[in-house]
Design an enzyme around this catalytic site. Structure first.
Site, mmCIF file in Angstrom:
data_model
loop_
_atom_site.group_PDB
_atom_site.id
_atom_site.type_symbol
_atom_site.label_atom_id
_atom_site.label_comp_id
_atom_site.label_asym_id
_atom_site.label_seq_id
_atom_site.Cartn_x
_atom_site.Cartn_y
_atom_site.Cartn_z
ATOM 1 N N ARG A 1 -8.593 -0.444 8.009
ATOM 2 C CA ARG A 1 -9.643 0.467 7.509
ATOM 3 C C ARG A 1 -9.984 1.503 8.584
ATOM 4 N NH1 ARG A 1 -13.937 -1.481 3.156
ATOM 5 N NH2 ARG A 1 -14.433 0.559 2.346
ATOM 6 N N CYS A 2 -8.948 2.150 9.035
ATOM 7 C CA CYS A 2 -9.089 3.010 10.203
ATOM 8 C C CYS A 2 -7.897 3.949 10.212
ATOM 9 C CB CYS A 2 -9.058 2.107 11.424
ATOM 10 S SG CYS A 2 -8.610 2.892 12.967
ATOM 11 N N GLU B 1 -12.715 4.930 5.480
ATOM 12 C CA GLU B 1 -12.682 4.281 6.794
ATOM 13 C C GLU B 1 -13.970 4.485 7.574
ATOM 14 O OE1 GLU B 1 -9.742 3.029 6.528
ATOM 15 O OE2 GLU B 1 -8.864 4.461 5.143
ATOM 16 N N GLN C 1 0.827 -1.211 0.000
ATOM 17 C CA GLN C 1 0.000 0.000 0.000
ATOM 18 C C GLN C 1 0.861 1.261 0.000
ATOM 19 O OE1 GLN C 1 -2.907 -2.163 3.143
ATOM 20 N NE2 GLN C 1 -3.413 -0.031 2.861
#
Ligand code: CDP
Length: 784
Positions: free
Chosen positions: A366-367, A735, A219
């Site tokens: 996802r935060c 997110e 990523q």
């Protein structure tokens, strides 16, 4: 930003994703699609023990397996100075292959290289490791005082990793003591796992020039290039990192894993390309997990429900190495957003992190770095306070929201919230779901002994890491970048330092360029993930793409426009000061008929540029002035079967505010995906360890993914409060649904169970747990 007078443009257009035809036809190009001539395969030997001394490693049987070409161990790597790699957070290091002892079950112990994948796996099974088991530390609360020191390699001989705190402890203690109403609850956000459908993997090759070609599911490809130089000493110009299409990242593909380092070493040692693709079990047991925060939350309030103070004390289980991928000045990430959407006069938050014999991680699933934990804690605790006050949970929130006119709002825990209108978003949600009607229905059902719950979560996030004065990873400031080139005929490309793993950047970055330059988004190609071509950036995670790279794209486009204006002035035979950009064209001020398009200018930039520099391109490195603070109101409605404990989510509404929306279709997809993950976390997902440190969730029959059969229907709506400091007013969104939804689900379940006197159940709220809670409540009632 669109204005009412402007014709509808590419920004805000529900354009279908440009990347989807490729993906839907199975034409994506993923890591396992890469096959190089002479390529070897790598398999890893992993520890069956959570904590054990390694007495010996015997590779002789493995070397006899046909096709096995080499085996490397921790000692080999140590001898080459590659025994350890720095964790991204920067305060710890992690063994590449175990040296002397193993610290968690499934830890990497040896790497086997072979002609085929099967031979590599057979070779790994044939490596004989003699282990002497050691006592296991599986509980962060006992880790504090345990005599077993897991990391004697560190200077501090303790399992305590760090203490972090923010806010005013004394003022908070005083305010709590003076509060007529107080609640205190331990809230555990369980250890869970991002579980991307494509596991992690890489292909390492030293090319004919001796340059490392490294294809990897990353990523953050540029950060990998720098990290590889720091670990291996290979100069950065001799490393080319390419992230091909990625089948989901969710934060799991941010850290550099031991398997990658082994593949590079194998390729160097053996002079052949090496491929390593981990299995599902390897992904679930050894790569970055998420959460595992035990949070003691205390709120003080007046008898009328005005909150006065917030104290949150957390024990964080970090596993065997401190491999949380947090910015270095923020060991507990953005946990300081734990005061949420509420105006506390006093607040204090602290986190103590501990080593245990579990897999390392604590990544931002996802935060935005611990925001999900923070959001869950405050949203759950507000419901508990409402219960204590016998007050409607919605009214309690409304009473304590930061008000519209308080923005920019300086929270007691150190953030300056950029913009918001929490009341408006709440009211939109209540009206859309028919809250009053639901309350009446609930009262009727309760009278009949039926269990119906309405759960609300009015969360605020902090995303867009981040301003260079505060944010870095491994010392690298967390800016992001974009380069735009416009071709003579008015098409072009944009390259960015981000890397989409399903977020649709190929579409949305093109829309931003098209909006700023008045071009067709279909003819703006987006390229990411190649460190030879993309400008340096910190990558895609934590909803930072839009706040940081999206801004860089807009600013690069504006630079292109500045240059284009000079050429437009030449074409219009006007002074530059007399030319303005209006309605997607350059016009002579006050003479709209005298205009040229960006296409006209692009052609002139290569054919008729007069005294101006030829070409039409620009690069921009964007250092954000602040974070962005997206927020939302989520409402879940559940029915619970009293006899079986089965929870049915009957309705779910998500009203999000992520500022200016670039593409509503993409945003909708992000929200559906994140809500489905939040639903899974709330009801079914946990990486469990037994007291001996054995991982009990090593595959998808033990670690559940929701299918379309269980997943509820998602209703959505939006309010739009632009970010005042972002060039197009956009905030992140990817997110939000994962951050905001777990509390809505659990609050709904507890609301349904509240007539039975049940105040809290830790996630995942399984049918079994609910059934037990109901039976225990009934037993209590019988005996009272
Ligand atoms: O960093 P990450 O890509 O995970 O998250 P993001 O910035 O929240 O963006 C996710 C996707 O939603 C990107 O394609 C964005 O361009 C898009 N988006 C949007 O269209 N409008 C917004 N206000 C925010 C995001």
């Amino acid at each position: 930003m669109s204005t009412d007078s402007k014709p509808a443009g590419p920004l805000g257009m529900p354009m279908k994703r440009k990347e989807d035809p490729r993906f839907l036809q199975g034409k994506g190009h993923y890591i396992d699609d890469i096959s190089l001539p002479g390529m070897l395969y790598q398999a890893l030997v992993r520890s069956p023990y959570p904590h054990a001394e390694i007495k010996s490693i015997d590779i002789s049987e493995a070397m006899k397996i046909p096709g096995v070409t080499a085996v490397i161990t921790g000692k080999d790597l140590e001898a080459a100075g590659l025994g350890w790699l720095p964790t991204f957070h920067g305060f710890d290091k992690q063994m590449v292959l175990a040296i002397g002892k193993v610290l968690f079950q499934y830890q990497e112990v040896a790497a086997v290289f072979a002609e085929t994948r099967e031979a590599a796996v057979d070779g790994a099974e044939a490596v004989q490791v003699d282990y002497a088991p050691l006592p296991v530390v599986a509980d962060p609360f006992t880790a504090k005082t345990d005599k077993v020191i897991l990391r004697p390699d560190r200077e501090a001989k303790t399992n305590h990793i760090y203490h972090w705190e923010v806010g005013d402890r004394d003022a908070t203690t005083r305010a709590l003591a003076a509060s007529p109403k107080r609640i205190k609850q331990r809230i555990w956000f369980q250890r869970c796992h991002p579980a991307p459908l494509e596991p992690c993997g890489c292909v390492a090759q030293f090319d004919a020039m001796g340059r490392l070609q490294f294809y990897v599911t990353s990523q953050a490809p540029h950060v990998y290039r720098t990290a590889l130089t720091l670990v291996t000493g290979i100069p950065e110009d001799k490393i080319h990192v390419v992230s091909p299409d990625i089948g989901g990242g969710f934060g799991n593909k941010v850290p550099v894993y031991p398997g990658y380092v082994c593949a590079v070493v194998g390729a160097l040692k053996l002079g052949r390309p090496v491929k390593w693709i981990e299995t599902r079990t390897e992904n679930l047991t050894s790569t970055g997990f998420a959460r595992d925060y035990h949070m003691d939350v205390e709120i003080g309030a007046s008898a009328e429900g005005r909150v006065t103070a917030l104290q949150v004390s957390t024990a964080a289980d970090h596993g065997a190495f401190d491999a949380a991928a947090d910015p270095s000045k923020y060991p507990a990430g953005m946990f300081g957003v734990v005061s949420g959407s509420y105006d506390f006069a006093a607040a204090h938050a602290e986190v103590d992190a501990y080593f245990t014999n579990k897999a390392p991680g604590g990544i931002a699933y996802r935060c935005s770095f611990r925001v999900t934990e923070a959001s869950f804690a405050i949203e759950r605790a507000m419901d508990i306070l409402a219960d204590e006050l016998s007050m409607d949970a919605v009214e309690l929130r409304r009473k304590n929201f930061v008000k519209k006119d308080q923005f920019p709002y300086a929270s007691r825990l150190g953030f300056t919230y950029d913009s918001g209108d929490y009341h408006k978003t709440l009211d939109t949600a209540l009206e859309k779901i028919g809250y009053q009607t639901l309350l009446k229905e609930q009262a009727g059902k309760r009278a009949k002994g039926e269990l119906m719950g309405i759960g609300v979560s009015t969360f605020t996030e902090v995303v867009g890491a981040g301003p260079s004065k505060h944010f870095d990873i491994l010392g690298l400031k967390m800016f992001d970048s974009a380069e735009i080139r416009i071709h003579p005929t008015g098409s072009g490309f944009v390259r960015a330092g981000t890397k989409s793993q399903g977020q649709g950047h190929e579409t949305t970055w093109a829309q931003i360029v098209a909006e700023e330059l008045g071009l067709d988004p279909q003819n703006i190609m987006v390229e990411e993930g190649d460190t030879d071509t993309a400008p340096y950036g910190l990558g895609t995670y934590a909803s930072r793409s839009t706040p940081v790279a999206g801004a860089a794209v807009a600013m690069a486009a504006r630079r292109v426009r500045e240059k284009a204006k000079k050429i437009a002035a030449h074409l219009l035979e006007a002074g530059e000061a007399d030319v303005e950009w209006k309605d997607y064209k350059f016009q002579v001020k006050g003479v709209p008929a005298k205009s040229v398009t960006m296409k006209d200018v692009a052609f002139a930039a290569y054919t008729n540029m007069a005294q101006n520099e030829p070409g039409l391109e620009a690069t921009y490195y964007y250092d954000p002035p602040n974070m962005t603070f997206p927020y939302g109101t989520y409402i879940a409605v559940v029915d619970i079967d009293r006899d079986t404990g089965e929870v049915k989510v009957r309705k779910f509404l998500a009203v999000d505010d992520c500022g200016t929306i670039i593409n509503p279709l993409v945003v909708e997809g992000q929200i559906h995906g994140g809500l489905t993950e939040g639903f899974a976390i709330a009801f079914m997902q946990e990486i469990q360890y037994d007291t001996d440190g054995n991982n009990l969730n090593t595959n998808f029959t033990d670690y559940l993914l929701p299918t379309s059969l269980e997943t509820p229907h998602w209703d959505t709506a939006k309010t739009t409060t632009p970010s005042p400091h972002h060039p197009i007013g956009a905030k992140g969104v990817g997110e939000s649904p994962n951050v905001g939804s777990p509390a809505a689900f659990v609050n709904a379940v507890i609301d349904a169970l509240s007539p039975l006197g049940i105040r809290h159940i830790d996630m995942p709220v399984t049918r079994d747990k609910v059934w037990r809670a109901i039976r225990e409540a009934e037993a209590r009632k019988r005996s009272s």
